[in-house]
Motif scaffolding. Structure first.
Motif, PDB file in Angstrom:
ATOM      1  N   GLU A  96       1.320  28.323  63.293  1.00 32.79           N
ATOM      2  CA  GLU A  96       0.533  27.670  64.163  1.00 32.79           C
ATOM      3  C   GLU A  96       1.090  26.062  64.207  1.00 32.79           C
ATOM      4  O   GLU A  96       0.742  25.452  65.072  1.00 32.79           O
ATOM      5  N   VAL A 100       0.945  24.563  68.156  1.00 36.95           N
ATOM      6  CA  VAL A 100       0.019  23.452  68.511  1.00 36.95           C
ATOM      7  C   VAL A 100       1.050  22.479  69.103  1.00 36.95           C
ATOM      8  O   VAL A 100       0.860  21.775  70.127  1.00 36.95           O
ATOM      9  N   HIS A 142      -8.914  29.619  66.795  1.00 37.60           N
ATOM     10  CA  HIS A 142      -7.702  29.923  66.440  1.00 37.60           C
ATOM     11  C   HIS A 142      -7.190  30.684  67.514  1.00 37.60           C
ATOM     12  O   HIS A 142      -5.849  30.547  68.001  1.00 37.60           O
ATOM     13  N   MET A 145      -5.996  29.390  70.986  1.00 38.55           N
ATOM     14  CA  MET A 145      -4.720  28.925  70.839  1.00 38.55           C
ATOM     15  C   MET A 145      -3.513  29.962  70.899  1.00 38.55           C
ATOM     16  O   MET A 145      -2.580  29.635  71.769  1.00 38.55           O
ATOM     17  N   ILE A 189      -7.384  18.323  66.287  1.00 39.17           N
ATOM     18  CA  ILE A 189      -6.330  19.039  66.671  1.00 39.17           C
ATOM     19  C   ILE A 189      -6.610  18.949  68.146  1.00 39.17           C
ATOM     20  O   ILE A 189      -5.769  18.891  69.199  1.00 39.17           O
ATOM     21  N   ILE A 193      -4.204  17.611  71.396  1.00 36.55           N
ATOM     22  CA  ILE A 193      -3.602  18.691  72.268  1.00 36.55           C
ATOM     23  C   ILE A 193      -4.023  17.978  74.015  1.00 36.55           C
ATOM     24  O   ILE A 193      -3.259  17.939  74.708  1.00 36.55           O
ATOM     25  N   ALA A 201      -0.750  16.413  66.845  1.00 36.79           N
ATOM     26  CA  ALA A 201      -1.414  17.928  66.681  1.00 36.79           C
ATOM     27  C   ALA A 201      -0.856  18.563  65.500  1.00 36.79           C
ATOM     28  O   ALA A 201      -1.857  19.487  64.865  1.00 36.79           O
ATOM     29  N   GLN A 202       0.373  18.354  65.124  1.00 35.47           N
ATOM     30  CA  GLN A 202       0.796  19.167  63.905  1.00 35.47           C
ATOM     31  C   GLN A 202       0.336  18.596  62.795  1.00 35.47           C
ATOM     32  O   GLN A 202       0.045  19.153  61.733  1.00 35.47           O
ATOM     33  N   LEU A 205      -3.132  19.946  62.221  1.00 36.02           N
ATOM     34  CA  LEU A 205      -3.190  21.325  61.809  1.00 36.02           C
ATOM     35  C   LEU A 205      -2.581  21.495  60.544  1.00 36.02           C
ATOM     36  O   LEU A 205      -3.331  22.347  59.678  1.00 36.02           O
TER      37      LEU A 205
END
Length: 229
Positions: A96, A100, A142, A145, A189, A193, A201-202, A205
């Motif tokens: 993930e 992302v 999730h 995504m 998140i 994005i 984003a990371q 997450l």
């Protein structure tokens, strides 16, 4: 189990996958808690099927680590294996984080609006403490995504190995402030994005997925009969 209500299956579909799906859902939702004895004949009666699809479903659940099958003895819902939960968490986080990052730099029409819609649904479910439905909405968030990233096969892979960590999260969910933290993380998140900021984003997450395992010692103390340290 024999006193449980009958479960109606879709007769246009094969029975074994449906039995597997229903039993997995009940285990992940902790409707069937660790240590519960699963009798094949009782399950067959409950689902209105022969023992064959029940046996097939239990063997699959054994492969996923959600039940322990002891031949000629009994089948039990497994304890939550903390080591297996950590491995599944490592896999999901690795996937993930890349996902992302990709979603933040590539155009995914409609994704942000869809994610915001799920967050609104989760907020309503959290207010009414409908935890099982909240978890389903969390999965939908999730899954969207993975779908937008074109890697739904990886979603299925993660799902097959995540039974232990999913049950830990279900135990952790009623903790004061947990649903609010999940909603904050989801919003962060989505903002990243939408802003096309892969680093943010990371970071959001990574924070989001760290919550339950950071509380694993407290969960183990609260539910000692449910876990295998």
């Amino acid at each position: 189990m024999s006193a449980s209500p009958k479960i109606r299956l879709d007769r246009t579909r094969l029975a074994a996958p449906q039995v597997l799906e229903k039993l997995r859902e009940a285990i992940l939702a902790l409707e069937l808690v660790p240590g519960t004895v699963l009798q094949r004949q009782e399950l067959a009666d409950r689902f209105g099927v022969s023992q064959t699809p029940v046996r097939e479903a239990l063997l699959r659940l054994d492969e996923e680590g959600l039940v322990n099958v002891y031949p000629q003895h009994a089948t039990l819902v497994s304890r939550i294996d903390i080591s297996a939960a950590r491995e599944a968490h490592f896999l999901r986080r690795s996937i993930e984080l890349e996902l992302v990052h990709q979603l933040a730099i590539e155009e995914s029409p409609g994704l942000v609006d869809q994610l915001k819609g799920v967050i609104a649904q989760q907020a309503s479910l959290a207010n009414s403490q409908r935890y099982s439905d909240f978890v389903s909405a969390d999965r939908a968030f999730h899954r969207l995504m993975y779908e937008a990233g074109g890697v739904l096969g990886l979603w299925d892979l993660v799902g097959r190995v995540s039974g232990h960590v999913d049950r830990l999260r279900r135990l952790h969910l009623p903790t004061a402030g947990k649903t609010e933290a999940i909603l904050r993380d989801h919003r962060a998140i989505v903002r990243a994005i939408e802003a096309k900021d892969p680093d943010a984003a990371q970071a959001a997450l990574r924070k989001h997925l760290s919550g339950t395992l950071s509380a694993v010692n407290d969960i183990c103390k609260q539910y000692p009969d449910y876990v295998t340290p």
